[in-house]
Design a protein around this motif. Sequence first.
Motif, PDB file in Angstrom:
ATOM      1  N   PRO A  92      15.310   9.461  14.236  1.00 12.65           N
ATOM      2  CA  PRO A  92      13.996   9.739  13.646  1.00 12.65           C
ATOM      3  C   PRO A  92      14.062  10.125  12.168  1.00 12.65           C
ATOM      4  O   PRO A  92      13.116   9.879  11.418  1.00 12.65           O
ATOM      5  CB  PRO A  92      13.472  10.903  14.496  1.00 12.65           C
ATOM      6  N   ALA A  93      15.189  10.690  11.720  1.00 10.95           N
ATOM      7  CA  ALA A  93      15.321  11.069  10.312  1.00 10.95           C
ATOM      8  C   ALA A  93      15.378   9.857   9.395  1.00 10.95           C
ATOM      9  O   ALA A  93      15.171   9.987   8.177  1.00 10.95           O
ATOM     10  CB  ALA A  93      16.572  11.925  10.121  1.00 10.95           C
ATOM     11  N   ASP A  94      15.650   8.668   9.943  1.00 11.07           N
ATOM     12  CA  ASP A  94      15.723   7.453   9.139  1.00 11.07           C
ATOM     13  C   ASP A  94      14.418   6.673   9.118  1.00 11.07           C
ATOM     14  O   ASP A  94      14.365   5.572   8.556  1.00 11.07           O
ATOM     15  CB  ASP A  94      16.844   6.551   9.661  1.00 11.07           C
ATOM     16  N   VAL A  95      13.375   7.209   9.714  1.00 14.79           N
ATOM     17  CA  VAL A  95      12.070   6.537   9.755  1.00 14.79           C
ATOM     18  C   VAL A  95      11.282   6.903   8.497  1.00 14.79           C
ATOM     19  O   VAL A  95      11.155   8.079   8.146  1.00 14.79           O
ATOM     20  CB  VAL A  95      11.290   6.936  11.025  1.00 14.79           C
ATOM     21  N   ARG A  96      10.742   5.892   7.820  1.00 17.61           N
ATOM     22  CA  ARG A  96       9.965   6.099   6.600  1.00 17.61           C
ATOM     23  C   ARG A  96       8.575   5.492   6.766  1.00 17.61           C
ATOM     24  O   ARG A  96       8.438   4.343   7.201  1.00 17.61           O
ATOM     25  CB  ARG A  96      10.656   5.449   5.398  1.00 17.61           C
ATOM     26  N   ALA A  97       7.556   6.255   6.400  1.00 14.95           N
ATOM     27  CA  ALA A  97       6.188   5.739   6.460  1.00 14.95           C
ATOM     28  C   ALA A  97       6.023   4.615   5.446  1.00 14.95           C
ATOM     29  O   ALA A  97       6.395   4.762   4.278  1.00 14.95           O
ATOM     30  CB  ALA A  97       5.189   6.859   6.175  1.00 14.95           C
ATOM     31  N   ALA A  98       5.488   3.491   5.874  1.00 21.88           N
ATOM     32  CA  ALA A  98       5.317   2.345   4.988  1.00 21.88           C
ATOM     33  C   ALA A  98       3.849   2.088   4.662  1.00 21.88           C
ATOM     34  O   ALA A  98       3.465   2.028   3.500  1.00 21.88           O
ATOM     35  CB  ALA A  98       5.936   1.099   5.619  1.00 21.88           C
ATOM     36  N   ALA A  99       3.011   1.927   5.680  1.00 21.90           N
ATOM     37  CA  ALA A  99       1.589   1.647   5.460  1.00 21.90           C
ATOM     38  C   ALA A  99       0.826   1.916   6.749  1.00 21.90           C
ATOM     39  O   ALA A  99       1.393   1.857   7.847  1.00 21.90           O
ATOM     40  CB  ALA A  99       1.378   0.202   5.011  1.00 21.90           C
ATOM     41  N   THR A 100      -0.447   2.210   6.594  1.00 20.94           N
ATOM     42  CA  THR A 100      -1.356   2.351   7.737  1.00 20.94           C
ATOM     43  C   THR A 100      -2.474   1.330   7.565  1.00 20.94           C
ATOM     44  O   THR A 100      -3.049   1.212   6.475  1.00 20.94           O
ATOM     45  CB  THR A 100      -1.945   3.769   7.816  1.00 20.94           C
ATOM     46  N   VAL A 101      -2.755   0.582   8.630  1.00 24.98           N
ATOM     47  CA  VAL A 101      -3.763  -0.472   8.570  1.00 24.98           C
ATOM     48  C   VAL A 101      -4.830  -0.215   9.625  1.00 24.98           C
ATOM     49  O   VAL A 101      -4.512  -0.057  10.816  1.00 24.98           O
ATOM     50  CB  VAL A 101      -3.121  -1.865   8.799  1.00 24.98           C
ATOM     51  N   HIS A 102      -6.076  -0.148   9.188  1.00 24.60           N
ATOM     52  CA  HIS A 102      -7.212  -0.077  10.116  1.00 24.60           C
ATOM     53  C   HIS A 102      -7.665  -1.521  10.356  1.00 24.60           C
ATOM     54  O   HIS A 102      -8.155  -2.201   9.452  1.00 24.60           O
ATOM     55  CB  HIS A 102      -8.339   0.751   9.520  1.00 24.60           C
ATOM     56  N   HIS A 103      -7.479  -1.993  11.592  1.00 25.36           N
ATOM     57  CA  HIS A 103      -7.643  -3.403  11.912  1.00 25.36           C
ATOM     58  C   HIS A 103      -8.782  -3.620  12.903  1.00 25.36           C
ATOM     59  O   HIS A 103      -9.008  -2.807  13.805  1.00 25.36           O
ATOM     60  CB  HIS A 103      -6.337  -3.936  12.511  1.00 25.36           C
ATOM     61  N   ARG A 104      -9.484  -4.736  12.731  1.00 26.92           N
ATOM     62  CA  ARG A 104     -10.462  -5.193  13.718  1.00 26.92           C
ATOM     63  C   ARG A 104     -10.173  -6.660  14.016  1.00 26.92           C
ATOM     64  O   ARG A 104     -10.049  -7.478  13.105  1.00 26.92           O
ATOM     65  CB  ARG A 104     -11.893  -5.062  13.204  1.00 26.92           C
ATOM     66  N   SER A 105     -10.054  -6.970  15.292  1.00 25.61           N
ATOM     67  CA  SER A 105      -9.723  -8.327  15.704  1.00 25.61           C
ATOM     68  C   SER A 105     -10.957  -9.217  15.628  1.00 25.61           C
ATOM     69  O   SER A 105     -12.093  -8.726  15.531  1.00 25.61           O
ATOM     70  CB  SER A 105      -9.189  -8.322  17.145  1.00 25.61           C
ATOM     71  N   PRO A 106     -10.785 -10.538  15.706  1.00 27.50           N
ATOM     72  CA  PRO A 106     -11.951 -11.434  15.706  1.00 27.50           C
ATOM     73  C   PRO A 106     -12.907 -11.148  16.861  1.00 27.50           C
ATOM     74  O   PRO A 106     -14.114 -11.414  16.753  1.00 27.50           O
ATOM     75  CB  PRO A 106     -11.325 -12.831  15.832  1.00 27.50           C
ATOM     76  N   GLY A 107     -12.400 -10.600  17.959  1.00 30.02           N
ATOM     77  CA  GLY A 107     -13.269 -10.273  19.078  1.00 30.02           C
ATOM     78  C   GLY A 107     -14.040  -8.978  18.911  1.00 30.02           C
ATOM     79  O   GLY A 107     -14.872  -8.641  19.754  1.00 30.02           O
ATOM     80  N   GLY A 108     -13.761  -8.222  17.845  1.00 29.50           N
ATOM     81  CA  GLY A 108     -14.519  -7.008  17.551  1.00 29.50           C
ATOM     82  C   GLY A 108     -13.826  -5.717  17.921  1.00 29.50           C
ATOM     83  O   GLY A 108     -14.314  -4.636  17.568  1.00 29.50           O
ATOM     84  N   ALA A 109     -12.698  -5.748  18.619  1.00 27.85           N
ATOM     85  CA  ALA A 109     -11.979  -4.529  18.968  1.00 27.85           C
ATOM     86  C   ALA A 109     -11.184  -4.047  17.762  1.00 27.85           C
ATOM     87  O   ALA A 109     -10.579  -4.843  17.038  1.00 27.85           O
ATOM     88  CB  ALA A 109     -11.043  -4.783  20.142  1.00 27.85           C
ATOM     89  N   SER A 110     -11.187  -2.742  17.567  1.00 28.88           N
ATOM     90  CA  SER A 110     -10.474  -2.189  16.412  1.00 28.88           C
ATOM     91  C   SER A 110      -9.345  -1.280  16.871  1.00 28.88           C
ATOM     92  O   SER A 110      -9.316  -0.798  18.013  1.00 28.88           O
ATOM     93  CB  SER A 110     -11.438  -1.421  15.508  1.00 28.88           C
ATOM     94  N   ARG A 111      -8.420  -1.031  15.973  1.00 28.28           N
ATOM     95  CA  ARG A 111      -7.277  -0.175  16.239  1.00 28.28           C
ATOM     96  C   ARG A 111      -6.695   0.281  14.902  1.00 28.28           C
ATOM     97  O   ARG A 111      -6.992  -0.296  13.856  1.00 28.28           O
ATOM     98  CB  ARG A 111      -6.220  -0.917  17.047  1.00 28.28           C
ATOM     99  N   THR A 112      -5.857   1.291  14.954  1.00 30.94           N
ATOM    100  CA  THR A 112      -5.148   1.768  13.762  1.00 30.94           C
ATOM    101  C   THR A 112      -3.654   1.585  13.983  1.00 30.94           C
ATOM    102  O   THR A 112      -3.111   2.038  15.006  1.00 30.94           O
ATOM    103  CB  THR A 112      -5.443   3.249  13.476  1.00 30.94           C
ATOM    104  N   GLY A 113      -3.016   0.906  13.061  1.00 28.48           N
ATOM    105  CA  GLY A 113      -1.588   0.646  13.164  1.00 28.48           C
ATOM    106  C   GLY A 113      -0.807   1.366  12.084  1.00 28.48           C
ATOM    107  O   GLY A 113      -1.179   1.344  10.906  1.00 28.48           O
ATOM    108  N   HIS A 114       0.255   2.046  12.498  1.00 29.48           N
ATOM    109  CA  HIS A 114       1.149   2.723  11.560  1.00 29.48           C
ATOM    110  C   HIS A 114       2.424   1.900  11.426  1.00 29.48           C
ATOM    111  O   HIS A 114       3.140   1.679  12.419  1.00 29.48           O
ATOM    112  CB  HIS A 114       1.473   4.135  12.053  1.00 29.48           C
ATOM    113  N   PHE A 115       2.695   1.437  10.218  1.00 29.49           N
ATOM    114  CA  PHE A 115       3.869   0.613   9.941  1.00 29.49           C
ATOM    115  C   PHE A 115       4.955   1.505   9.332  1.00 29.49           C
ATOM    116  O   PHE A 115       4.699   2.249   8.382  1.00 29.49           O
ATOM    117  CB  PHE A 115       3.511  -0.525   8.987  1.00 29.49           C
ATOM    118  N   PHE A 116       6.165   1.404   9.861  1.00 32.17           N
ATOM    119  CA  PHE A 116       7.268   2.252   9.427  1.00 32.17           C
ATOM    120  C   PHE A 116       8.461   1.393   8.996  1.00 32.17           C
ATOM    121  O   PHE A 116       8.797   0.404   9.657  1.00 32.17           O
ATOM    122  CB  PHE A 116       7.714   3.187  10.556  1.00 32.17           C
ATOM    123  N   GLU A 117       9.080   1.787   7.930  1.00 31.63           N
ATOM    124  CA  GLU A 117      10.288   1.114   7.452  1.00 31.63           C
ATOM    125  C   GLU A 117      11.521   1.854   7.955  1.00 31.63           C
ATOM    126  O   GLU A 117      11.592   3.080   7.894  1.00 31.63           O
ATOM    127  CB  GLU A 117      10.310   1.089   5.921  1.00 31.63           C
TER     128      GLU A 117
END
Length: 502
Positions: A92-117
Amino acid sequence: MPYPDAPLPNRTASGRYTMNGQQRHTEPVDVHLILRRETVGGPQVLLSRRAGRVYAAGLWHLPSGHLDGPHEDVVTALVREAREETGVVIDPADVRAAATVHHRSPGGASRTGHFFEVRRWQGEPRIAEPDVCDAMEWASLDALPTGMVAYCRAGLDAYTAGAHLAVHFQLPGDAIAFDPAADRLHLVPDVTGGKDPDAPGAVVVKFAEQAVGRIAQWTDTSWARENSRVWRADGVQGDTWYVKVHQSKRFHSREVRGLRTWAPALGAAAPRLVAADEALRAVVITAVPGRPLHGVVLAPERERKVFHRIGALARRIHQASPPRPAPADSGPAVAKADRHLAAARSHLRPGDEEFVRDLVRQAKNLPPLEWVETHGDFQLRNLLHDPDTRAAEDEVEDSGPFVAVIDLERSEPGPAVRDLVRLSDAWHGRPDLLAAFLAGYGRPLTPAEQARLVIDAALDSVSAIAYGSAHADPELVERGRRTLARLGAEHHDSPSPTGEPW
């Protein structure tokens, strides 16, 4: 607490409704692994191809997954998903925050994704869940494959752009796969505008990263008195370079020439040129250890060893190419004396101007000195000392203390004493340091060199006073006054540099 007379919100047992009865916004949270490795061809990330009865089957995606429940945080979830999907073990000490994306699919469902380097892990990535993944490959960040999930591509594009937060709301009818013609990515600027305040401009960053790879941290190390800009650039693999943007094309060409001609003769005691861009007036150079000798207090014996080393470095510079005859009219810079004296006059002591004018008059009778390679600004602030590093015997003659030279933007051919003008202040009142320097240099100064040194030092002092006065730099003014006073005291009651009476 509700405002007075405000209607009470409609509630259900789950508490997921607003005050006007509409359902609250709820969505899943997922994590995405950017497992990154550096290659000769550039950085690569690990992608897996989704398969079976899953969403977006047949498309490439990052290893990813959902949180198991409210007990699990996003970093723990990432480490778990990485092991389950790829077999790699991540600290876990080697995990780095990269980006957070608030996403909505073509069908209308949304989610929040946390991308880690993640750049360090144990194990070799493999397909650990063949029922939902039928391929796993390393892909270049600069050439991601087609047939990629648009949501995943948005996260990688945000990461590559250096954005911390992005919105990716697709519209009904958009494809699940990434379509450049329907790219819905919107980068949300950081409070600093998305740019490291200590970093250079984007064009210089690109130039540097093309030369050495991605820079993880920029630190502005510019000298407060100069217009050149200098940054320490720490790479993602722990290496360090310096990036410099010169204030003029002349300074740029002189530094590049010095780095290509005499600097290699000093080995580890001088930076190495990695890349140069004439249009940007920028260079990338290697870092050398140590801190500037200016202001450093050393024991006398250590000082003598350091000055012996400085003399050896000066000799290496001056012997880097064969000496050549001085060009015509290349004597002391007396042409600017009147202008500099006029600008410095209010700061001169009684007798200073007459002393300088006498030197200018006698300079016409000095014999020409051979030209050699010179540093041009050879002084303690541009000489680094590292007590924890020893000089290599194959780079200079003895294995004494480590001293290195930096800042070559005033480097050009000239008389050897050009490099003693500003250094001579350092041994004022310390004949032992002068003796140590000359021992390292390998020879004493000739009478003609001694005369030229006095004249050039006086002219340089007047120039420093004039420049410091015009640019509100009292330290520079005082340095020039102090040197001029020293020269006057040392030489006014002794024979003049050329042997003529004062």
